[in-house]
Each structure stands twice: as C-alpha cells, then as structure tokens.
Design an enzyme around this catalytic site. Structure first.
Site, PDB file in Angstrom:
ATOM      1  N   ASP A  80       5.213  -9.973   6.007  1.00 56.38           N
ATOM      2  CA  ASP A  80       4.297 -11.139   6.005  1.00 56.38           C
ATOM      3  C   ASP A  80       2.829 -10.606   5.132  1.00 56.38           C
ATOM      4  O   ASP A  80       3.024 -10.361   4.036  1.00 56.38           O
ATOM      5  CB  ASP A  80       3.967 -11.302   7.415  1.00 56.38           C
ATOM      6  CG  ASP A  80       3.441 -12.804   7.681  1.00 56.38           C
ATOM      7  OD1 ASP A  80       2.322 -13.273   7.408  1.00 56.38           O
ATOM      8  OD2 ASP A  80       4.274 -13.687   7.968  1.00 56.38           O
ATOM      9  N   HIS A  84      -5.092  -4.507   1.551  1.00 55.25           N
ATOM     10  CA  HIS A  84      -5.031  -3.302   0.844  1.00 55.25           C
ATOM     11  C   HIS A  84      -6.663  -3.115   0.564  1.00 55.25           C
ATOM     12  O   HIS A  84      -7.181  -3.968   0.103  1.00 55.25           O
ATOM     13  CB  HIS A  84      -4.264  -3.226  -0.308  1.00 55.25           C
ATOM     14  CG  HIS A  84      -2.891  -3.340  -0.087  1.00 55.25           C
ATOM     15  ND1 HIS A  84      -2.087  -2.640   0.705  1.00 55.25           N
ATOM     16  CD2 HIS A  84      -1.740  -4.145  -0.492  1.00 55.25           C
ATOM     17  CE1 HIS A  84      -0.691  -2.964   1.093  1.00 55.25           C
ATOM     18  NE2 HIS A  84      -0.654  -3.791   0.110  1.00 55.25           N
ATOM     19  N   ALA A 140       1.804  -0.108   7.245  1.00 56.83           N
ATOM     20  CA  ALA A 140       2.515  -1.366   6.936  1.00 56.83           C
ATOM     21  C   ALA A 140       3.409  -0.970   6.122  1.00 56.83           C
ATOM     22  O   ALA A 140       3.199  -0.055   5.276  1.00 56.83           O
ATOM     23  CB  ALA A 140       1.549  -2.415   6.479  1.00 56.83           C
ATOM     24  N   GLY A 142       6.599  -2.595   3.360  1.00 59.73           N
ATOM     25  CA  GLY A 142       7.163  -3.872   3.009  1.00 59.73           C
ATOM     26  C   GLY A 142       7.930  -3.608   1.864  1.00 59.73           C
ATOM     27  O   GLY A 142       7.370  -3.174   0.655  1.00 59.73           O
ATOM     28  N   PHE A 154       4.711   1.326   1.225  1.00 61.89           N
ATOM     29  CA  PHE A 154       3.829   1.455   2.405  1.00 61.89           C
ATOM     30  C   PHE A 154       2.373   1.430   2.276  1.00 61.89           C
ATOM     31  O   PHE A 154       1.739   1.498   0.965  1.00 61.89           O
ATOM     32  CB  PHE A 154       4.127   2.873   3.145  1.00 61.89           C
ATOM     33  CG  PHE A 154       3.767   4.199   2.436  1.00 61.89           C
ATOM     34  CD1 PHE A 154       2.365   4.325   2.592  1.00 61.89           C
ATOM     35  CD2 PHE A 154       4.527   4.739   1.750  1.00 61.89           C
ATOM     36  CE1 PHE A 154       1.808   5.622   2.028  1.00 61.89           C
ATOM     37  CE2 PHE A 154       4.136   5.744   1.001  1.00 61.89           C
ATOM     38  CZ  PHE A 154       2.783   6.190   1.224  1.00 61.89           C
ATOM     39  N   CYS A 171       0.642  -8.799   9.260  1.00 65.49           N
ATOM     40  CA  CYS A 171       2.201  -8.749   9.536  1.00 65.49           C
ATOM     41  C   CYS A 171       2.403  -9.932  10.486  1.00 65.49           C
ATOM     42  O   CYS A 171       3.756 -10.129  10.678  1.00 65.49           O
ATOM     43  CB  CYS A 171       2.676  -7.453   9.785  1.00 65.49           C
ATOM     44  SG  CYS A 171       2.113  -6.113   9.006  1.00 65.49           S
TER      45      CYS A 171
END
Length: 232
Positions: A80, A84, A140, A142, A154, A171
């Site tokens: 989601d 960063h 996280a 994705g 990551f 997320c």
C-alpha cells in the site's frame, strides 16, 4: 558459481531515478545480461503508493507534502503506502524468481538476520508482509514481479525520522506503529555496516557463492555498467 551483484549508492538518490534504473536492470536480467542484482541506497523524502493502494491512507494533501519537501509517487509494486527518506536503507532486488511466497520469505529472513545481529528480536508476520518487532513495523516490503524477474524490495528504518509516517496510514494498517533500529537498540549503527550485514545475509539466504559490490554516487555513473559487466 552463483554470483550476486550489489550496486551501492553512497549519495541519496531521487525515487524516480532509482525506479528508472530498476526498469533498465530488470530488462537486462530478463535477457540474462546481468546476474541477480541488489541495489542499496537512501532516498530523498518521498511517499509512494502501490498499485493496489488506497489514496485514503494519505493523511496530508499533496500540496502539504510538497511544502515539506516530500514527493508523492504512485508505483507498480505490491503493498500500500509507505515513506522513504534519509537514514533509511532501501534495497531493490532484481532477481530471477521461481516462487513469489518463498522469495518474499527469503527477503524477510535476510533482514531479520541483520536485526538479530543488533540484538533486536525481529520476526515476520503470518498476517502482514514486512518485518516486525512485536506489533511495530521496522521494515516495509513491497515486491513486483514481471517475466519472472523481481524489482522493488524493502525499506529498513535505521535512524531515520519517523515523523513522516504520521502523514500516512503505513501499509494501510491502522493502529500499527513503526519503529527503527535506533529506537529498538538505542544506538545507530553506521549505514555502511548495515549494508554489509544485509549483503552477507542475502548471500546466505539466497544461496549465493559470492558477491561483488560496485559503488556509485549517482545513477548517471552507471552508463557504462553493461560494459563493466562484460569484463567480469
């Protein structure tokens, strides 16, 4: 010999530049021009929303984000919404993939190994992707896979400012907090040490025989990367 290439950026990289680089390396990996490649870097502040993400999980307007120097970008990865920024280690995997679930588990285990070395009791979650310390998310994850080659990866919170996570529902998970190595271990390891540990852990979990690290300051420096690989 199963080799891993590591592209290590020593300067912060704009998200769009890293995304373009991933696409180029993805094409090369599909053609077997390069080995499996791990990109390690830090980004300038940016909030990204995955292809199945809900923009309702963004709690600030895009104008407000812009005024704070934070970009907002929709991307084609899984997952989601996430943030960063500087002092957060981001890793992008350009790997040949046989099974998605097993691949994600190896990525998670690679990070968990590193966190254990810093005395942090991290674990994966059966219910949610990523790496957790109790109910606090420290990494996280994705991933996107196209033509059996992965990209994206990551984001490990090292000693980054966690305040921007309050601008989103990370997320898409309400009532879940985020954390960092600094917050959990009460010290901030040098980023180069974290990178080294990640490389060694990825080598172990994915069964590589060796790895080669190439250091760059910007994506423009990679223009001759293909020529360099031919000499390996």
């Amino acid at each position: 010999m199963k080799k891993l290439l590591v592209i290590d950026f020593r300067e912060k990289i704009k998200y769009e530049d890293a995304w373009d680089l991933q696409k180029k390396l993805h094409d090369l990996r599909v053609k077997d021009t390069i080995y499996d490649t791990l990109i390690l870097l830090e980004h300038f502040p940016v909030i990204t929303l995955g292809k199945f993400g809900d923009e309702k999980n963004l709690l600030k307007t895009k104008e407000e984000l812009k005024s704070m120097g934070i970009d907002f970008i929709r991307v084609d990865r899984g997952g989601d919404i996430t943030y960063h920024g500087p002092s957060q280690l981001v890793g992008y995997f350009i790997f040949k993939v046989d099974g998605v679930k097993n691949f994600v588990l190896k990525v998670e285990k690679s990070i968990i190994n590193v966190l254990h070395e810093y005395g942090i009791e991290a674990k994966e979650s059966i219910e949610y992707p990523g790496v957790w310390v109790e109910d606090r998310k420290i990494t996280a994850i994705g991933i996107a896979i196209k033509k059996r080659v992965s990209y994206h990866g990551f984001a490990l919170n090292v000693n980054n400012d966690l305040a921007p996570f309050s601008y989103i529902i990370p997320c898409g998970l309400k009532d879940k907090k985020v954390t960092s190595i600094l917050k959990e271990a009460n010290f901030s390891p040098p980023m180069e040490d974290v990178k080294r540990k990640v490389c060694l852990s990825v080598v172990k979990e994915f069964g590589f025989d060796s790895f080669m690290v190439f250091n760059f300051s910007s994506c423009k420096e990679l223009s001759n990367f293909g020529m360099l690989l031919e000499d390996l």
